[in-house]
Design an enzyme around this catalytic site. Structure first.
Site, PDB file in Angstrom:
ATOM      1  N   ARG A   1      -5.999   6.932   3.263  1.00 43.56           N
ATOM      2  CA  ARG A   1      -5.449   8.040   2.819  1.00 43.56           C
ATOM      3  C   ARG A   1      -6.463   9.075   2.581  1.00 43.56           C
ATOM      4  NH1 ARG A   1      -2.392   6.972  -2.296  1.00 43.56           N
ATOM      5  NH2 ARG A   1      -0.458   6.894  -0.731  1.00 43.56           N
TER       6      ARG A   1
ATOM      7  N   LYS B   1       0.626   0.271   1.186  1.00 45.80           N
ATOM      8  CA  LYS B   1       1.751  -0.577   0.737  1.00 45.80           C
ATOM      9  C   LYS B   1       3.083   0.172   1.120  1.00 45.80           C
ATOM     10  CE  LYS B   1      -0.066  -0.569  -3.505  1.00 45.80           C
ATOM     11  NZ  LYS B   1      -1.290   0.004  -3.259  1.00 45.80           N
ATOM     12  N   THR B   2       3.095   1.396   0.814  1.00 48.74           N
ATOM     13  CA  THR B   2       4.507   2.266   1.299  1.00 48.74           C
ATOM     14  C   THR B   2       4.751   1.882   2.703  1.00 48.74           C
ATOM     15  OG1 THR B   2       4.305   3.539  -0.647  1.00 48.74           O
ATOM     16  CG2 THR B   2       5.660   4.177   1.254  1.00 48.74           C
TER      17      THR B   2
ATOM     18  N   ASP C   1       7.953   0.772  -5.924  1.00 47.25           N
ATOM     19  CA  ASP C   1       6.594   0.927  -6.262  1.00 47.25           C
ATOM     20  C   ASP C   1       6.230   0.882  -7.600  1.00 47.25           C
ATOM     21  OD1 ASP C   1       3.991   1.816  -5.430  1.00 47.25           O
ATOM     22  OD2 ASP C   1       4.377   3.841  -5.097  1.00 47.25           O
TER      23      ASP C   1
ATOM     24  N   THR D   1      -0.607  -1.790  -8.120  1.00 50.39           N
ATOM     25  CA  THR D   1      -2.086  -1.713  -8.025  1.00 50.39           C
ATOM     26  C   THR D   1      -2.595  -2.581  -9.120  1.00 50.39           C
ATOM     27  OG1 THR D   1      -2.163   0.131  -9.555  1.00 50.39           O
ATOM     28  CG2 THR D   1      -1.972   0.754  -7.107  1.00 50.39           C
TER      29      THR D   1
END
Length: 356
Positions: A229, A76-77, A121, A170
């Protein structure tokens, strides 16, 4: 390789935790893709977002507000930075927990440049007063700043330059409908397939100057829980092992041996995951058992078991949450190499005292 959530949680301390630790944050800037063409996975989201950005550029306008939802670590970032790069605009990054007062948000909004991308965020964790101010800012590019207190308070309208808000969450279900409705484009980030993670790992290995064969990348991808990640974090740990224990070249055997040292098994379960399953199977006969009892058996806090271990076990089909408690599935017995009790045995891990 795509990352997003930087919230400090117990999961951030685990090798297979999806939240970014300090080491992840230090490495990510060098590994992030710079445009949609480099971004791996999320095919539908990329296609849709590409259309939104191309149309905005053709009109000479700022892009619609974008809401990205999904689990931590899926990109997302990264996508927010790509949106700014594709629109040739600066980006400002903040988070919901950092905005506790409407004044905090007003200060950020009033300093935005025209066309700037504001990445927010964990937007669902923003305070309610700030959230209500954001409604008007998103829709009318205007905020009312309250000056003074009590009966003498005055609302001063402040015009804002057009900007693009990119919200990430999230837990999309916690966003109030009025806020969700103000986003022109919403996208849900899905977990990655192993083949996509292999491409992520090969790209990261190339940027990190790590020699890896296809089977080695496949071994790491299979243990990465569908999350880029985690794939990149495992790659770095396997790289360390290969440099110390081997010739620096990552093969399937080297990857498997390295991840065995770090207690990450073939399905991506770590020590905590296996401890939960072993307690459920060996002590309670596969359940049902209450969450608090299971947490005591594992020696962890109730919240750690529920929020850190269980989501992946449920997604993998190894554990089920039922009204009576947690229950192991046949796949859990098979994964640990154990034999389920016969159907007539008591379901709480103890033999029926009355022999029925």
């Amino acid at each position: 390789m795509n990352w997003d959530d930087t919230t400090d949680t117990p999961a951030a301390e685990r090798l297979v935790g999806a939240s970014a630790d300090h080491e992840d944050q230090a490495v990510e800037s060098a590994l992030r893709p710079k445009d949609l063409g480099e971004f791996i996975g999320q095919e539908k989201v990329r296609e849709q977002l590409d259309l939104v950005l191309r149309a905005a550029r053709a009109r000479g306008a700022t892009a619609d507000h974008v809401l990205l939802s999904g689990a931590p670590g899926l990109g997302k970032t990264t996508l927010s930075m790509i949106i700014a790069a594709e629109m040739d605009a600066p980006i400002r990054i903040t988070s919901g927990p950092a905005i506790q007062h409407a004044g905090d948000l007003a200060a950020i909004l009033s300093s935005l440049q025209e066309g700037e991308v504001l990445f927010l965020d964990e937007i669902h964790r923003m305070s309610r007063p700030a959230e209500e101010m954001l409604y008007m800012a998103m829709e009318d590019f205007r905020v009312d700043v309250i000056v003074g207190k009590g009966p003498g308070a005055t609302a001063i309208p402040l015009e804002l330059p057009p900007f693009t808000l990119v919200g990430a969450t999230t837990r999309a279900g916690l966003l109030p409908p009025p806020l969700r409705d103000r986003f022109g484009f919403t996208a849900h980030m899905e977990f990655y397939e192993p083949a996509e993670l292999e491409r992520v790992i090969h790209r990261s290995a190339n940027l990190l100057d790590v020699a890896i064969e296809a089977d080695g990348a496949a071994e790491i991808a299979g243990r990465s829980r569908g999350t880029p990640r985690i794939a990149n974090r495992l790659l770095r740990r396997v790289r360390d092992y290969a440099q110390v224990k081997a010739d620096g070249f990552i093969t399937r055997d080297i990857a498997a041996a390295a991840l065995a040292v770090y207690e990450v098994d073939a399905r991506g379960l770590d020590r905590l995951d296996r401890a939960v399953l072993e307690a459920l199977l060996k002590l309670f006969g596969g359940g049902p058992v209450g969450l608090s009892t299971l947490a005591v058996a594992v020696g962890e806090e109730r919240e750690t078991v529920e929020e850190v271990a269980e989501p992946f076990l449920v997604r993998e089909g190894l554990l089920a949450r039922t009204p009576r408690g947690r229950v192991a599935t046949p796949a859990a017995w098979a994964h640990l190499g154990l034999t389920p009790p016969r159907s007539g045995a008591a379901g709480n891990g103890q033999q029926d005292l009355f022999g029925t």
